[in-house]
Design a protein around this motif. Structure first.
Motif, PDB file in Angstrom:
ATOM      1  N   LEU A  80       6.649 -15.144  -5.623  1.00  0.00           N
ATOM      2  CA  LEU A  80       5.232 -15.014  -5.947  1.00  0.00           C
ATOM      3  C   LEU A  80       4.744 -13.589  -5.726  1.00  0.00           C
ATOM      4  N   ALA A  81       5.274 -12.933  -4.708  1.00  0.00           N
ATOM      5  CA  ALA A  81       4.889 -11.560  -4.385  1.00  0.00           C
ATOM      6  C   ALA A  81       6.112 -10.672  -4.395  1.00  0.00           C
ATOM      7  N   ASN A  82       5.912  -9.420  -4.790  1.00  0.00           N
ATOM      8  CA  ASN A  82       7.015  -8.457  -4.771  1.00  0.00           C
ATOM      9  C   ASN A  82       7.299  -7.949  -3.375  1.00  0.00           C
ATOM     10  N   VAL A  83       6.234  -7.765  -2.589  1.00  0.00           N
ATOM     11  CA  VAL A  83       6.390  -7.254  -1.238  1.00  0.00           C
ATOM     12  C   VAL A  83       5.149  -7.599  -0.440  1.00  0.00           C
ATOM     13  N   ALA A  84       5.307  -7.769   0.872  1.00  0.00           N
ATOM     14  CA  ALA A  84       4.188  -7.987   1.787  1.00  0.00           C
ATOM     15  C   ALA A  84       4.153  -6.847   2.792  1.00  0.00           C
ATOM     16  N   VAL A  85       2.957  -6.361   3.070  1.00  0.00           N
ATOM     17  CA  VAL A  85       2.783  -5.234   3.999  1.00  0.00           C
ATOM     18  C   VAL A  85       1.608  -5.534   4.912  1.00  0.00           C
ATOM     19  N   PRO A  86       1.502  -4.837   6.043  1.00  0.00           N
ATOM     20  CA  PRO A  86       0.310  -4.993   6.875  1.00  0.00           C
ATOM     21  C   PRO A  86      -0.967  -4.678   6.085  1.00  0.00           C
ATOM     22  N   ARG A 130       2.642  -8.382  -7.856  1.00  0.00           N
ATOM     23  CA  ARG A 130       1.727  -8.676  -6.760  1.00  0.00           C
ATOM     24  C   ARG A 130       2.238  -8.037  -5.471  1.00  0.00           C
ATOM     25  N   VAL A 131       1.405  -7.209  -4.882  1.00  0.00           N
ATOM     26  CA  VAL A 131       1.654  -6.675  -3.547  1.00  0.00           C
ATOM     27  C   VAL A 131       0.641  -7.344  -2.630  1.00  0.00           C
ATOM     28  N   VAL A 132       1.123  -7.977  -1.567  1.00  0.00           N
ATOM     29  CA  VAL A 132       0.221  -8.767  -0.735  1.00  0.00           C
ATOM     30  C   VAL A 132       0.174  -8.228   0.684  1.00  0.00           C
ATOM     31  N   ALA A 133      -0.974  -8.455   1.322  1.00  0.00           N
ATOM     32  CA  ALA A 133      -1.103  -8.165   2.743  1.00  0.00           C
ATOM     33  C   ALA A 133      -0.491  -9.311   3.537  1.00  0.00           C
ATOM     34  N   ASP A 134      -0.136  -9.026   4.776  1.00  0.00           N
ATOM     35  CA  ASP A 134       0.530 -10.064   5.567  1.00  0.00           C
ATOM     36  C   ASP A 134      -0.405 -11.193   6.000  1.00  0.00           C
ATOM     37  N   ASP A 135      -1.704 -11.076   5.669  1.00  0.00           N
ATOM     38  CA  ASP A 135      -2.636 -12.162   5.961  1.00  0.00           C
ATOM     39  C   ASP A 135      -2.975 -12.985   4.726  1.00  0.00           C
ATOM     40  N   VAL A 136      -2.232 -12.793   3.627  1.00  0.00           N
ATOM     41  CA  VAL A 136      -2.573 -13.474   2.382  1.00  0.00           C
ATOM     42  C   VAL A 136      -2.430 -14.987   2.526  1.00  0.00           C
TER      43      VAL A 136
END
Length: 270
Positions: A203-209, A147-153
């Protein structure tokens, strides 16, 4: 002079129905949730379309990206399911509850099929998650390997708050990722899990904008494709199996997998 193949325009989606679109570009397939006006709310028709997407994957596909149009990944189950009318052409959940145990079990099993194929050994699946990922949306993200998530997840498991349980295959990966106690707390309270906690708990591998989400997923997919396919398949199987094997059994599995890889690389047995 161009060959006939070069003159042919790129093919359209392999599947585009009921809020799900499947496109294939060589080794990468993309499954997109396409109903942003309803925050990609889910229904039995969407779950069947997800199942169909998995069945239509060509053998050339190594990475499957799951993404969603709009500001929300998926707001979860469409509340219309809980009305007496339900969805057009579908039994309402109230009708399902009045059926036999066998009928109800078979129906839920059918719904789950849209969530099971993402962890097949021959592919690596990556969920690109932005905004709300609630209930069935959370479970769909959990169905993927990465899971790659946005910082607003905003993840939330709201089933328990509605008097239900998470039944779309999400409980096993959730406990595996964050542990029993935290999984219970997340489900029982229905609270939001934001990007920072998602990364820190696994839960997530990384968070990005938000604006960098697609690029981050593309980079991750490229890195996976850079490794030999059979080595990735064997490694994935080893890691998945580690959850059910004890230490000694895992050692045996490692030896067997490595023997297969060495023989393959050496051309032995061909």
């Amino acid at each position: 002079m161009a060959s006939p193949e070069q003159d042919v325009a790129p093919e359209g989606p392999a599947l585009d129905k009921d809020g799900v679109r499947l496109t294939v570009d060589d080794a990468i397939a993309t499954v997109t949730l396409t109903n942003p006006a309803r925050r990609n709310a889910q229904s039995p028709a969407l779950w069947r379309a997800l199942t169909e997407a998995g069945r239509q994957l060509p053998g050339s596909v190594r990475v499957v990206v799951l993404r969603a149009e709009g500001k929300s990944f998926s707001a979860g189950l469409d509340r219309q399911a809980f009305t007496p009318e339900g969805f057009d052409g579908e039994p309402s959940f109230i009708d399902l509850a009045r059926g036999s145990d066998a009928e109800l079990d078979a129906t839920i099993a059918e719904y789950q099929e849209g969530f099971t194929w993402w962890r097949r050994s021959d592919i690596v699946s990556i969920a690109a998650v932005q905004g709300h990922a609630i209930g069935a949306g959370f479970q769909l993200a959990l169905a993927c390997d990465l899971r790659v998530v946005a910082d607003d997840v905003q993840f939330a498991m709201r089933e328990t708050s509605l008097g239900l349980v998470p039944d779309l295959t999400g409980t096993h990966p959730l406990v595996g990722l964050v542990g029993y106690a935290r999984a219970l707390e997340i489900c029982a309270t229905g609270r939001f899990v934001l990007a920072e906690e998602a990364v820190s708990t696994g839960l997530a591998n990384v968070a990005v904008p938000v604006g960098e989400l697609d690029d981050a997923v593309r980079d991750l997919a490229g890195a996976i494709l850079a490794a030999p396919r059979d080595a990735v398949i064997e490694t994935k199987a080893l890691l998945r199996g580690a959850q059910s094997r004890d230490y000694e059994a895992q050692r045996v599995a490692e030896r067997a997998a490595q023997a297969r890889r060495l023989r393959d690389l050496a051309g032995v047995g061909e």
